[in-house]
Design a protein around this motif. Structure first.
Motif, short mmCIF file in Angstrom:
data_model
loop_
_atom_site.label_atom_id
_atom_site.label_comp_id
_atom_site.label_asym_id
_atom_site.label_seq_id
_atom_site.Cartn_x
_atom_site.Cartn_y
_atom_site.Cartn_z
N SER A 211 0.94 -1.23 -0.02
CA SER A 211 -0.04 -0.06 -0.12
C SER A 211 0.87 1.33 -0.02
O SER A 211 2.07 1.23 0.38
N ILE A 212 0.19 2.43 -0.34
CA ILE A 212 0.84 3.72 -0.06
C ILE A 212 1.67 3.82 1.30
O ILE A 212 2.74 4.34 1.48
N PRO A 213 0.70 3.61 2.41
CA PRO A 213 1.44 3.87 3.78
C PRO A 213 2.50 3.00 3.96
O PRO A 213 3.57 3.59 4.73
N ASP A 214 2.48 1.63 3.41
CA ASP A 214 3.47 0.90 3.55
C ASP A 214 4.73 1.14 3.09
O ASP A 214 5.80 1.15 3.42
N ALA A 215 4.53 1.81 1.73
CA ALA A 215 5.73 2.05 1.04
C ALA A 215 6.60 3.42 1.54
O ALA A 215 7.82 3.45 1.55
N VAL A 216 5.66 4.49 2.03
CA VAL A 216 6.53 5.57 2.16
C VAL A 216 6.66 5.78 3.94
O VAL A 216 7.50 6.70 4.37
N ARG A 217 6.40 4.85 4.91
CA ARG A 217 6.35 5.10 6.32
C ARG A 217 7.98 5.35 6.76
O ARG A 217 8.08 5.99 7.84
N ASP A 218 8.98 4.69 5.91
CA ASP A 218 10.32 4.87 6.68
C ASP A 218 11.21 5.64 5.55
O ASP A 218 12.32 5.78 5.65
N ALA A 219 10.49 6.29 4.36
CA ALA A 219 11.19 6.93 3.53
C ALA A 219 11.60 8.36 3.86
O ALA A 219 10.97 9.04 4.52
N VAL B 182 12.89 10.16 1.05
CA VAL B 182 12.60 10.54 -0.12
C VAL B 182 11.21 9.99 -0.82
O VAL B 182 11.46 8.54 -0.81
N VAL B 183 10.28 10.56 -1.59
CA VAL B 183 9.28 9.86 -1.81
C VAL B 183 9.24 10.30 -3.32
O VAL B 183 9.13 11.72 -3.64
N ILE B 184 8.97 9.32 -4.46
CA ILE B 184 9.09 9.89 -5.48
C ILE B 184 7.63 9.26 -6.42
O ILE B 184 7.20 8.08 -6.10
N THR B 185 6.87 10.21 -6.95
CA THR B 185 5.78 9.95 -7.50
C THR B 185 5.87 10.05 -9.16
O THR B 185 6.40 10.90 -9.60
N MET B 186 5.40 8.95 -10.06
CA MET B 186 5.51 9.02 -11.39
C MET B 186 4.11 8.60 -11.70
O MET B 186 4.10 7.15 -11.96
N LEU B 187 3.20 9.46 -12.10
CA LEU B 187 1.80 8.96 -12.27
C LEU B 187 1.42 9.66 -13.77
O LEU B 187 2.06 10.73 -13.92
N PRO B 188 0.36 9.20 -14.22
CA PRO B 188 -0.08 9.63 -15.82
C PRO B 188 -0.50 11.30 -15.57
O PRO B 188 -0.38 11.96 -16.51
N ASP B 189 -1.20 11.60 -14.69
CA ASP B 189 -2.04 13.05 -14.79
C ASP B 189 -2.16 13.60 -13.50
O ASP B 189 -1.86 12.89 -12.37
N SER B 190 -2.65 15.04 -13.53
CA SER B 190 -2.90 15.78 -12.18
C SER B 190 -3.80 15.09 -11.15
O SER B 190 -3.63 14.81 -10.08
N PRO B 191 -4.74 14.59 -11.77
CA PRO B 191 -5.83 13.71 -10.87
C PRO B 191 -5.36 12.56 -10.02
O PRO B 191 -5.44 12.16 -9.01
N VAL C 201 -1.89 12.23 -9.41
CA VAL C 201 -1.03 12.60 -8.34
C VAL C 201 -1.84 13.04 -7.26
O VAL C 201 -1.55 12.92 -5.89
N GLU C 202 -2.83 13.97 -7.15
CA GLU C 202 -3.84 14.40 -6.23
C GLU C 202 -4.24 13.13 -5.48
O GLU C 202 -4.33 13.28 -4.02
N ASP C 203 -4.74 12.09 -6.32
CA ASP C 203 -5.46 10.96 -5.45
C ASP C 203 -4.25 10.24 -4.45
O ASP C 203 -4.54 9.64 -3.26
N VAL C 204 -3.06 10.05 -5.12
CA VAL C 204 -2.12 9.40 -4.50
C VAL C 204 -1.62 10.34 -2.90
O VAL C 204 -1.18 9.43 -2.10
N GLY D 179 -3.09 8.74 1.81
CA GLY D 179 -2.23 9.13 1.08
C GLY D 179 -0.71 9.43 1.33
O GLY D 179 -0.17 9.20 2.63
N VAL D 180 0.04 10.06 0.46
CA VAL D 180 1.59 10.11 0.90
C VAL D 180 1.82 11.05 1.91
O VAL D 180 2.72 11.08 2.75
N PHE D 181 1.19 12.21 1.84
CA PHE D 181 1.38 13.18 2.81
C PHE D 181 0.91 12.81 4.19
O PHE D 181 1.60 13.47 5.02
#
Length: 294
Positions: free
Chosen positions: A50-58, A60-69, A71-74, A80-82
């Protein structure tokens, strides 16, 4: 060494993540398709559920996604990341999104205790695999310098172009130039073929003169062969040209040639070619010329 979380392991995101692994960073990836996560793991990274699992010890977080919506969703919301990235970490958005959205999300990231950098890339799949991407970076100078080692692992041309949102503005200009160049190369190739000229020889001599460009170097052979495996999909370039035309209108800048190419890209997509490489603009030139490739 950094603990880097990469959200979005698509055509670009996966090879970028693999290059970070090769550079010695601890990389964990999350993607909707588990097959892409498996490829990262095979290359020495780790997978997250999951996203929380991915970022909890990061840090640096990199998002590489198709479009503005996307990124906002993630980045937003309780999952979410934040909400789950440790305070003080750096958030690099390598997606291509609207500059105004980039500025707004950078503010939200700072409110969440993160250090935001917008860092869209150019160079296509080949550049991502080779680690030779051109990266246009917007954000605070000190933040950009702090993560330069991460950026250098993914690109060979890394340039800080200004405050938050500036990277996305430069990327919009990049996409304008790339689309226009592809269209002109497509027209030139169909023109040459109509005159029964040796296209391979023609491309070689054109590439060595003032007409030389990266599209001739990287795309012309596939265009001549009519192989349009996506290094960068028509769907995405159509989206990017929408960003360009809206931003140009907002600034009161005339882009007559860019607007025409945006219409052509939209037409190509409407005809069902959205999943092809953007060099498939050649198909539209053929169609308008009443020609079909034998």
């Amino acid at each position: 060494m950094n603990n880097v979380a990469v959200i979005g392991l698509g055509i670009m995101g996966l090879p970028m993540a693999i290059n970070l692994v090769k550079a010695g960073h601890n990389v964990v990836g999350f993607n909707r398709s588990s097959a892409r996560i498996d490829e990262l793991v095979a290359a020495g990274g780790r997978g997250a559920a999951s996203i929380p699992d991915a970022v909890r010890d990061a840090n640096v977080v990199i998002t590489m996604l198709p479009d503005s919506p996307d990124v906002e969703d993630v980045v937003s919301g309780p999952d979410g990341v934040f909400a789950h990235t440790p305070a003080g970490a750096y958030w690099i958005d390598a997606s291509t999104i609207r500059p105004d959205v980039a500025v707004r999300l950078a503010g939200a990231a700072r409110d969440a205790g993160l250090k935001p950098v917008d860092a869209p890339v150019s160079g296509g799949e080949a550049g991502a695999i080779e680690g030779t991407l051109s990266i246009m970076v917007g954000g605070e100078f000190a933040d950009v310098e702090a993560i330069r080692g991460v950026l250098d692992a993914m690109g060979s041309t890394v340039v800080h172009v200004g405050p938050a949102g500036s990277g996305q503005t430069v990327k919009a200009a990049n996409q304008l130039i790339v689309a226009g160049t592809i269209q002109l190369v497509a027209e030139a190739l169909v023109f040459l073929e109509a005159h029964s000229v040796d296209t391979e020889a023609s491309v070689k001599v054109l590439a060595g003169g003032l007409a030389g460009n990266r599209i001739l170097d990287r795309k012309a052979a596939g265009m001549v062969a009519r192989t349009f495996e996506p290094g960068f999909r028509v769907d995405l370039h159509h989206k990017d040209l929408g960003i360009v035309t809206a931003a140009a209108r907002a600034a009161g800048v005339a882009i007559p040639l860019g607007s025409m190419v945006a219409q052509l890209m939209g037409t190509l997509r409407a005809e069902g070619h959205g999943s092809l490489d953007h060099s498939a603009l050649l198909l539209l030139v053929e169609q308008m010329s009443g020609r079909s490739h034998a």
